[in-house]
Design an enzyme around this catalytic site. Structure first.
Site, PDB file in Angstrom:
ATOM      1  N   HIS A 512       0.923   2.170   1.093  1.00  0.00           N
ATOM      2  CA  HIS A 512       1.493   0.872   0.729  1.00  0.00           C
ATOM      3  C   HIS A 512       1.073   0.406  -0.665  1.00  0.00           C
ATOM      4  O   HIS A 512       1.517  -0.641  -1.135  1.00  0.00           O
ATOM      5  CB  HIS A 512       1.186  -0.189   1.801  1.00  0.00           C
ATOM      6  CG  HIS A 512      -0.189  -0.789   1.711  1.00  0.00           C
ATOM      7  ND1 HIS A 512      -1.212  -0.433   2.568  1.00  0.00           N
ATOM      8  CD2 HIS A 512      -0.712  -1.720   0.889  1.00  0.00           C
ATOM      9  CE1 HIS A 512      -2.304  -1.122   2.262  1.00  0.00           C
ATOM     10  NE2 HIS A 512      -2.016  -1.912   1.246  1.00  0.00           N
ATOM     11  N   ASP A 563       0.120   5.108   6.914  1.00  0.00           N
ATOM     12  CA  ASP A 563      -0.095   4.505   5.605  1.00  0.00           C
ATOM     13  C   ASP A 563      -1.053   5.372   4.757  1.00  0.00           C
ATOM     14  O   ASP A 563      -2.142   4.936   4.401  1.00  0.00           O
ATOM     15  CB  ASP A 563      -0.682   3.099   5.832  1.00  0.00           C
ATOM     16  CG  ASP A 563      -0.760   2.267   4.577  1.00  0.00           C
ATOM     17  OD1 ASP A 563      -1.356   1.183   4.654  1.00  0.00           O
ATOM     18  OD2 ASP A 563      -0.258   2.701   3.530  1.00  0.00           O
ATOM     19  N   SER A 685      -7.568  -1.890  -0.160  1.00  0.00           N
ATOM     20  CA  SER A 685      -6.614  -0.992   0.498  1.00  0.00           C
ATOM     21  C   SER A 685      -6.774   0.431  -0.002  1.00  0.00           C
ATOM     22  O   SER A 685      -6.981   0.661  -1.184  1.00  0.00           O
ATOM     23  CB  SER A 685      -5.185  -1.441   0.206  1.00  0.00           C
ATOM     24  OG  SER A 685      -4.911  -2.605   0.921  1.00  0.00           O
TER      25      SER A 685
END
Ligand code: NAG
Ligand code: NAG
Ligand code: NAG
Ligand code: NAG
Ligand code: NAG
Length: 755
Positions: A512, A563, A685
């Site tokens: 992402h 992801d 992330s």
């Protein structure tokens, strides 16, 4: 004069009053000009007086004095030469052949500089300029002037202070060295020219009594030597033509450690040696080899800390060994030192091992003996006859046969000479082994612990994933050598993520972080490997199943399953203690790091790494230009459902079934009970969720998404906040398809497990 007579009469009387003929020494005339002294047992019998001088100086003429029973000092003070601190001298550099040394001097002292020039027609190798260092050695390397003679080996030169015999350098030719004056020769006194153009052994060096090895030198020399023992026993990845070939050697490594705790060794030295051993064996444990240990302390008696046979019986383990070492105290020390006792103990243990494993099995055993002593043995005699028997046993010599050179690599004896006064002549013949230096003269062993810590930073351990340093004071890069910072510039917006280096060319991160239409040139990867901080990105690959809008209709606005992404760099990063890949699931390297023996499986790795239903893991959060490590607990087994249930409170989720949003591919962390976890922040992330296993780090998941942003409040979880991380065990086929691909020549593929 009458007073002086009276005084000595008093001393004689006080000696008698003690009962035995034993009395105190005096501090009369003990001073040292320019320095000071310390006493090991005040002025009692057998106390040692040790002289100390500032750096660049050494005590002269005596280093120490010993208080004798009758109250007089051994090495009584003399009027001339007076006891003083003398400036350190370096060995004579005027041994250079076919060249000249400037300035020509009789003696060279600390900080004196020298320059070297070759006669015309000769070219120089080594250092053209050298400085005399405070440890009594010249900086740089031996300058050598030579002409290309077409011989197999290059002229090996003449080290400062030495004389060499042998002027022909063809295959099998020998050169011999000795040191001039009363200097001590450390290293190979004889070297032989090999067919490949290399000389055997190591260039010798001439040491004064005041010359010592710095911790950096010890770490380089001992480090490369011990690693040779360790890495020849562990499978090595050899890259040939881009393909990885595994060389696996069978064998067992037995390490025998002896520490002299006799009175001549100061208490401080003993503690430092003990701490250093603890560091050393923990370091060794980061290799895939599991050595067996015999550890003893000795004076006139021996104190066994660990019996090597317990390792064979599986009664001893590394962790218990370390505990035993930590708790070991020396009580009243015995006078006397029996160095041979240490060697006899080791010989005995070798004989018992041989009996157990049989002659054939013993063939495969390597032995490393590490001894800390000053060599001042006064009992038991010289250990040389015992050493002879040890060699005969390991080299498998039959009666009177010569040592078998092909067996010499099976025995290494290292001597760490510690103490105020060293008996080099007795200790030097006790070393054994091929290759590097085996004798270390240590001024103080305070830094030995760090020295041993540094030994893992060499070429040979390049392949070891997840290896890191854990000192608080070390840089973050050394602690997390796999971390990478990622920035993606897309149409005015800037996305920042964290990644982890998984081999020399790939960085693992979250899918992402990328948006549709991003190009490799929009991606910036920062890894400071000393060759430019920002790396050029060749390409990136997103998991084929990743589709953020796949479940919009099912009430999940943003669906983060799969992801994961891999970024390929244009060039290999340079591996060092600052930059090194992390271990990832289902690879052979990770099995090695986890010490799974034999044929291991993914499942086994998962059982080791995620065995508790509240498994403590860590992640990195970005703070300014650095990172901070944060703790979380993965809720597994019966704890999982309660954990993922909180996903329903996240914005954009309208489904009633948490499992629609949080598939089995996620690990869930967060919450306050039973432990208050940390919550990831926006820029975290893609970062690794990892677990340390001794000196190795294994990544088990990567940061994907969460229910709440609590970063402004410090990042501590509240009752309902949860984070979800992609469990790498669930995306192995994707990782394997790229990282394990051996139909390409760009990078060495990782070896994934079959099952
Ligand atoms: C003290 O004893 C040592 C040997 O034990 C001897 O050499 C020395 O001469 C003695 N000194 C005196 C003052 O008796
Ligand atoms: C070499 O060192 C000694 C001692 O520090 C000093 O006295 C002398 O001047 C130095 N010689 C040169 C040429 O620098
Ligand atoms: C290595 O050891 C294993 C088991 O210990 C044995 O089966 C194998 O034959 C050995 N390999 C070699 C090359 O000695
Ligand atoms: C040492 O490690 C073993 C397993 O590796 C474990 O069973 C044992 O409890 C540990 N002992 C101590 C004292 O930590
Ligand atoms: C993502 O999932 C949606 C909904 O199932 C689908 O319409 C779309 O084509 C998918 N996108 C990709 C790139 O597969």
């Amino acid at each position: 004069m009458g007073f002086s007579d009276h005084w000595s009469w008093l001393v004689a009387l006080s000696c008698l009053l003690v009962g035995e003929v034993q009395c105190d020494c005096t501090e009369d005339k003990m001073q040292i000009e320019g320095g000071h002294y310390t006493l090991t047992k005040q002025l009692e019998t057998s106390s040692m007086l040790i002289y100390h001088c500032p750096e660049g100086y050494y005590p002269y003429p005596s280093l120490t004095r010993l208080c004798q029973r009758n109250g007089s000092w051994k090495e009584p003070p003399r009027r001339y030469p007076t006891q003083r601190c003398r400036v350190v001298e370096c060995p004579d550099p005027n041994v250079l052949e076919y060249g000249e040394v400037f300035p020509p001097q009789e003696n060279y002292f600390v900080n004196n500089e020298t320059a070297y020039e070759c006669y015309s027609g000769y070219t120089m190798r080594g250092s053209p300029k050298r400085v005399c260092l405070p440890n009594g050695k010249w900086s740089g390397s031996t300058p050598i002037c030579s002409r290309d003679s077409g011989a197999t080996c290059a002229d090996p030169g003449v080290p400062a202070g030495a004389a060499r015999t042998g002027k022909i350098f063809g295959f099998k030719d020998k050169v011999k060295y000795r040191c001039n004056g009363n200097l001590i020769l450390v290293g190979s006194s004889e070297r032989v020219c090999l067919e490949n153009g290399q000389w055997t052994g190591k260039e010798p060096a001439c040491y004064y009594k005041h010359t010592y090895d710095t911790s950096l030198e010890v770490s380089e020399e001992f480090g490369s030597a011990i690693k040779t023992s360790l890495t020849t026993l562990e499978p090595i990845d050899d890259i040939q033509g881009g393909r990885k070939i595994r060389i696996s050697k069978n064998g067992t490594l037995n390490i025998y450690i002896a520490v002299d705790i006799s009175e001549s060794i100061q208490e401080k030295h003993f503690q430092d040696a003990r701490d250093a051993i603890i560091k050393l064996i923990s370091k060794i444990s980061s290799f895939s080899v599991n050595p067996n240990y015999e550890i003893i302390f000795f004076s006139s008696e021996k104190y066994e800390v660990v019996n090597i046979l317990d390792f064979f019986d599986k009664k001893a383990e590394l962790n218990t060994t370390i505990t035993k070492l930590e708790n070991f105290e020396v009580g009243d020390r015995n006078t006397g030192t029996d160095l041979d006792l240490a060697f006899r103990t080791f010989l005995e243990k070798m004989a018992l091992i041989k009996r157990r494993v049989g002659k054939e099995g013993f063939m495969e055993h390597r032995h490393v003996i590490i001894t800390f002593t000053d060599g001042a043995y006064n009992m038991g005699g010289s250990p040389e006859p015992t050493l002879r028997r040890i060699k005969n046993m390991v080299y498998m010599n039959h009666n009177g046969e010569q040592d078998n050179p092909s067996r010499e690599e099976y025995l290494d004896i290292y001597i760490f000479a510690i103490g105020a006064e060293l008996f080099d002549d007795d200790l030097l013949p006790l070393t054994a082994g091929t290759g590097g230096q085996h004798y270390f003269r240590m001024k103080d062993i305070q830094n030995l612990q760090e020295t041993f810590d540094a030994i893992i930073d060499e070429e040979e351990v390049k392949g070891l994933c997840g290896l890191h340093k854990e000192y608080e004071t070390e840089s973050k890069r050394k602690r997390y050598p796999w971390m990478a910072f990622i920035t993606i510039q897309n149409e005015g917006s800037l996305q920042t993520c964290i990644g982890s280096l998984v081999n020399t060319q790939f960085v693992l991160t979250a899918a992402h972080c990328f948006k549709f239409g991003d190009l490799p040139e929009n991606v910036k990867v920062e890894i400071d490997d000393g060759q430019g901080r920002v790396k050029i990105v060749k390409t990136f690959k997103i998991h084929p199943n990743y589709n953020i809008s796949a479940k919009v209709k099912e009430g999940v606005n943003e669906f983060y399953d799969y992801d994961v992404a891999l970024i390929q760099l244009e060039k290999d990063v340079r591996i060092s203690s600052d930059v090194r890949p992390i271990c990832i699931p289902c690879t052979q390297e990770t099995s090695d790091a986890l010490k799974l023996v034999g044929e291991s499986t993914c499942k086994q790795q998962e059982q080791v790494l995620l065995k508790n239903h509240l498994e403590k893991l860590s992640f990195l959060t970005k703070k300014a230009n650095s990172v901070e490590e944060k703790d979380v607990h993965a809720k597994l087994g019966e704890n999982r459902d309660e954990c993922i249930r909180h996903a329903l409170q996240a914005p954009g989720i309208t489904t009633n079934d948490a499992k629609v949003a949080v598939t089995d591919n996620f690990l869930c962390t967060g919450g306050k009970t039973p432990f208050r976890d940390h919550i990831t922040c926006k820029g975290d992330s893609g970062g690794a969720v990892f677990k340390n296993y001794e000196q190795r780090t294994v990544q088990v998941a990567l940061v994907s998404w969460g229910t709440k942003d609590l970063c402004k409040l410090g990042g501590d979880s509240d009752e309902t906040s949860r984070d979800f991380h992609i469990n790498l065990f669930r995306v192995v086929p994707f990782l394997k398809s790229i990282l394990g691909n051996d139909n390409q020549n760009d990078y060495a593929p990782l070896q994934f497990l079959q099952n």
